[in-house]
Design a protein around this motif. Structure first.
Motif, mmCIF file in Angstrom:
data_model
loop_
_atom_site.group_PDB
_atom_site.id
_atom_site.type_symbol
_atom_site.label_atom_id
_atom_site.label_comp_id
_atom_site.label_asym_id
_atom_site.label_seq_id
_atom_site.Cartn_x
_atom_site.Cartn_y
_atom_site.Cartn_z
ATOM 1 N N THR A 125 -5.473 6.189 -0.137
ATOM 2 C CA THR A 125 -4.805 4.902 0.017
ATOM 3 C C THR A 125 -4.817 4.199 -1.331
ATOM 4 N N LYS A 145 -6.868 15.742 3.901
ATOM 5 C CA LYS A 145 -7.060 14.842 2.756
ATOM 6 C C LYS A 145 -6.210 13.607 2.953
ATOM 7 N N PHE A 146 -6.667 12.488 2.376
ATOM 8 C CA PHE A 146 -5.850 11.276 2.372
ATOM 9 C C PHE A 146 -6.253 10.421 1.189
ATOM 10 N N GLU A 185 -7.973 4.008 8.095
ATOM 11 C CA GLU A 185 -8.810 5.034 7.478
ATOM 12 C C GLU A 185 -9.854 5.568 8.455
ATOM 13 N N ARG A 186 -10.362 4.731 9.343
ATOM 14 C CA ARG A 186 -11.311 5.191 10.360
ATOM 15 C C ARG A 186 -10.651 6.233 11.258
ATOM 16 N N LEU A 192 -1.040 11.425 2.960
ATOM 17 C CA LEU A 192 -1.729 12.260 3.948
ATOM 18 C C LEU A 192 -1.411 13.720 3.669
ATOM 19 N N LEU A 227 0.062 5.288 1.245
ATOM 20 C CA LEU A 227 -0.897 6.154 1.924
ATOM 21 C C LEU A 227 -0.393 7.586 1.854
ATOM 22 N N ILE A 248 -6.368 -1.662 6.868
ATOM 23 C CA ILE A 248 -6.675 -0.433 6.136
ATOM 24 C C ILE A 248 -7.960 0.197 6.658
ATOM 25 N N LYS A 249 -8.957 -0.615 6.963
ATOM 26 C CA LYS A 249 -10.216 -0.072 7.483
ATOM 27 C C LYS A 249 -9.990 0.694 8.783
ATOM 28 N N ILE A 291 -8.047 8.061 10.539
ATOM 29 C CA ILE A 291 -7.724 9.256 9.757
ATOM 30 C C ILE A 291 -8.945 10.158 9.651
ATOM 31 N N ARG A 292 -10.114 9.559 9.413
ATOM 32 C CA ARG A 292 -11.336 10.355 9.292
ATOM 33 C C ARG A 292 -11.693 11.075 10.600
ATOM 34 N N TYR A 329 0.821 -1.194 0.000
ATOM 35 C CA TYR A 329 0.000 0.000 0.000
ATOM 36 C C TYR A 329 0.865 1.258 0.000
#
Length: 145
Positions: free
Chosen positions: A90, A87-88, A76-77, A8, A6, A72-73, A79-80, A4
């Motif tokens: 993946t 902004k991000f 991302e959780r 940011l 990512l 990843i889930k 990060i939100r 991956y």
């Protein structure tokens, strides 16, 4: 484990210490969720293509890592939830050609981080010109034909 990338984008109003804290926090979150970080590329503060949350600039980070899909889930959780990340993105690399490109990008990022910064050039004084070297020779007359 999958490969991956990512990206940011952090708020430009953060201090240098806060930016480093956010970077360290993301590394810790990734590692807690089973990721192996290959490299991190800090790209600095750059202008955005368009205004995001009224910001014209952002501080960019790119993380290259390998992780299980479930990690990843969770990443991302988190990060939100974080308000300092505006902004991000993946990106998952699956095919052999993509993975080879991922390895190349990760190595370039690692090399940029490990490369020592070039020393400042030292100004050397101009050589002194003496009166003897400034004399101009008289032109020699051309032979008459």
């Amino acid at each position: 484990m999958r490969h991956y990338e990512l990206l940011l984008v952090l708020k430009p109003t953060l201090t240098e210490e806060e930016v480093q804290q956010k970077s360290t926090l993301m590394k810790e979150v990734l590692e807690k969720n089973g990721a192996k970080i290959a490299s991190v590329l800090e790209m600095g503060t750059r202008p955005l293509a368009y205004a995001v949350q009224k910001f014209e600039r952002g501080t960019y980070f790119v993380f290259y890592f390998q992780a299980p899909s479930l990690a990843i889930k969770e990443v991302e959780r988190l990060i939100r939830i974080n308000e300092d990340i505006i902004k991000f993105m993946t990106v998952k690399f699956e095919k052999k050609k993509e993975i080879a490109h991922w390895e190349k990008l990760a190595n370039v990022a690692k090399d940029k981080k490990e490369a020592p910064k070039a020393p400042e050039p030292v100004a050397t004084p101009a050589p002194e010109v003496s009166a003897a070297t400034q004399e101009v020779e008289a032109p020699t007359p051309a032979p008459e034909a």
